[in-house]
Design a protein around this motif. Sequence first.
Motif, PDB file in Angstrom:
ATOM      1  N   ALA A   3      16.234 -97.260 100.312  1.00 37.66           N
ATOM      2  CA  ALA A   3      17.695 -97.247 100.306  1.00 37.66           C
ATOM      3  C   ALA A   3      18.195 -98.271  99.299  1.00 37.66           C
ATOM      4  O   ALA A   3      17.491 -99.233  98.969  1.00 37.66           O
ATOM      5  N   PRO A   4      19.415 -98.108  98.787  1.00 36.84           N
ATOM      6  CA  PRO A   4      19.957 -99.093  97.844  1.00 36.84           C
ATOM      7  C   PRO A   4      20.051-100.474  98.481  1.00 36.84           C
ATOM      8  O   PRO A   4      20.330-100.604  99.677  1.00 36.84           O
ATOM      9  N   PHE A   5      19.802-101.489  97.689  1.00 36.17           N
ATOM     10  CA  PHE A   5      20.007-102.860  98.144  1.00 36.17           C
ATOM     11  C   PHE A   5      21.504-103.167  98.111  1.00 36.17           C
ATOM     12  O   PHE A   5      22.240-102.676  97.256  1.00 36.17           O
ATOM     13  N   THR A   6      21.941-104.006  99.035  1.00 38.59           N
ATOM     14  CA  THR A   6      23.365-104.332  99.165  1.00 38.59           C
ATOM     15  C   THR A   6      23.648-105.687  98.523  1.00 38.59           C
ATOM     16  O   THR A   6      22.962-106.674  98.801  1.00 38.59           O
ATOM     17  N   ILE A   7      24.679-105.716  97.679  1.00 42.34           N
ATOM     18  CA  ILE A   7      25.038-106.909  96.909  1.00 42.34           C
ATOM     19  C   ILE A   7      26.344-107.485  97.430  1.00 42.34           C
ATOM     20  O   ILE A   7      27.284-106.752  97.759  1.00 42.34           O
ATOM     21  N   GLY A   8      26.415-108.806  97.477  1.00 44.42           N
ATOM     22  CA  GLY A   8      27.654-109.507  97.748  1.00 44.42           C
ATOM     23  C   GLY A   8      28.028-110.352  96.544  1.00 44.42           C
ATOM     24  O   GLY A   8      27.212-111.141  96.069  1.00 44.42           O
ATOM     25  N   PHE A   9      29.238-110.180  96.047  1.00 42.84           N
ATOM     26  CA  PHE A   9      29.695-110.921  94.866  1.00 42.84           C
ATOM     27  C   PHE A   9      30.443-112.179  95.274  1.00 42.84           C
ATOM     28  O   PHE A   9      31.315-112.144  96.147  1.00 42.84           O
ATOM     29  N   LEU A  10      30.109-113.288  94.629  1.00 42.22           N
ATOM     30  CA  LEU A  10      30.827-114.546  94.796  1.00 42.22           C
ATOM     31  C   LEU A  10      31.593-114.802  93.507  1.00 42.22           C
ATOM     32  O   LEU A  10      31.018-115.187  92.481  1.00 42.22           O
ATOM     33  N   GLY A  11      32.880-114.542  93.543  1.00 39.45           N
ATOM     34  CA  GLY A  11      33.714-114.614  92.345  1.00 39.45           C
ATOM     35  C   GLY A  11      34.019-113.213  91.852  1.00 39.45           C
ATOM     36  O   GLY A  11      33.110-112.423  91.605  1.00 39.45           O
TER      37      GLY A  11
END
Length: 345
Positions: A3-11
Motif C-alpha cells: 500500500a502507499p506510504f503515508t506522508i505528513g508535511f511540516l510546513g
Amino acid sequence: MTAPFTIGFLGAGQATQAIHLPALAAMPDLWRVGAVMDVNAETARIVADRCGARGVTDAMAVIEDPAIDVVAINSPHVFHAEQLIAAAHAGKRAALVEKPLAVNREQAEQVAAIAAGTGMKILVGTMHWYDPGFRAGLAAWEAAGATATRIRSAIFVPPNAQFVGAATEEAFPSPPPPAPPAEQPPEFQRERLRQTILGLAVHHIPLVRRFLREPGIVVEARRHPPFGYSLLIRAGDQVAELLAVMPGQWPPSWTFEASGPDRRLHVDFGPSYIAGASGRALLSDANGDRGFAFGENGYAAQWRHLHDALTNDTPLDMPVEQAIEDLAYALDLADAAADVMEIVA
C-alpha cells in the motif's frame, strides 16, 4: 504490491505547494498525503484540502500520529534538526528534509546519532544530486576515468513567485524578504554572504565535492547584493568557481560544469518549482558529444529512491553521514568566504 506510504508535511510553503505535492500526485501508487501542518491555519487547511489530507497547526500532531509513515520537513531551517529528532523518537520510518539538514555540526551529529539508534532513514532534498540527467552524465564521466581541473556552479534565479505561480496557485504567498538597511556594516555583509551561500551553494555542494579531490581553500569571495556571491576555491591543481545571483529580471539558469584537458561535462538543470524533465547533461570529448536527459527531474527521483529504500531496505544513495559532511563543508565554505570577502563600501 504494498500500500502507499503515508506522508505528513511540516510546513506548507512554496516548496510543499509547488514542488513536492505535484511530484507526489504523479505517484499515487507509492505515496499518499495524510496531513499538512503549517502555523497559518488557513494555509494548512487549503493545502491539505487539495490532496485530501487533514490540516493542522501543531508539528507534533503530525509527528506523533501513528498513521504517518514519513515526515516531509519543509519548515524553517532552525526547526529541521529538532523535528528530525522528534520524528525518530516517534518511530517514523523515514524523513525527507529540505536543505540544510541542520544549522550547525552539533545539531547534525545529534540527528545522525538518533537516526542510527532508531533506524529512521533520512533523505536530504538535494534534488540536483538525484537528478537522472546529472547522474547519467556523472556515470559516463567516471567510467572514462576523467579528472576535472576546473569545476563551475552558476545559479541565476529570478523572483521565486514567477515559477511558483506557474506551478500552483499559492495559498497565502510568502511576503517578500525585508529590505537590507541603507548602511550595511561589515559584519552585516559577512553574515548576509554566509546565509546566501548556505541557501544557494548548498544545492551544488554534493556535486562540487564529488569532483574535488580535497576541500581546497577560498582564495577570493565577493558578495553581489542583494543575494549573491562569487567564490574561487583552489585545491591543488583544481579550481572551483561558485557563482549565484538572485533575484533579478533574467531567465532562470542552474548549471554545473566539470572540465579537464580532454573532457567536459556540462549540465543544465530546469528551473526550481517546476515539475518537468531532468537536467540535460552533455559529455564532450575527442569522440564527440553524448547527451543524457530523462522524463523525470530530481524532485521525483528522490521520492522514488526513498520509496525503494523503504520497500526493499536498500541503502540511501546519500547516507546521512555524507549529508553531514556536505553540511560541514558548506559551513566551512561560508565562514571562509566571509573571512576573505571584499567589503562593499
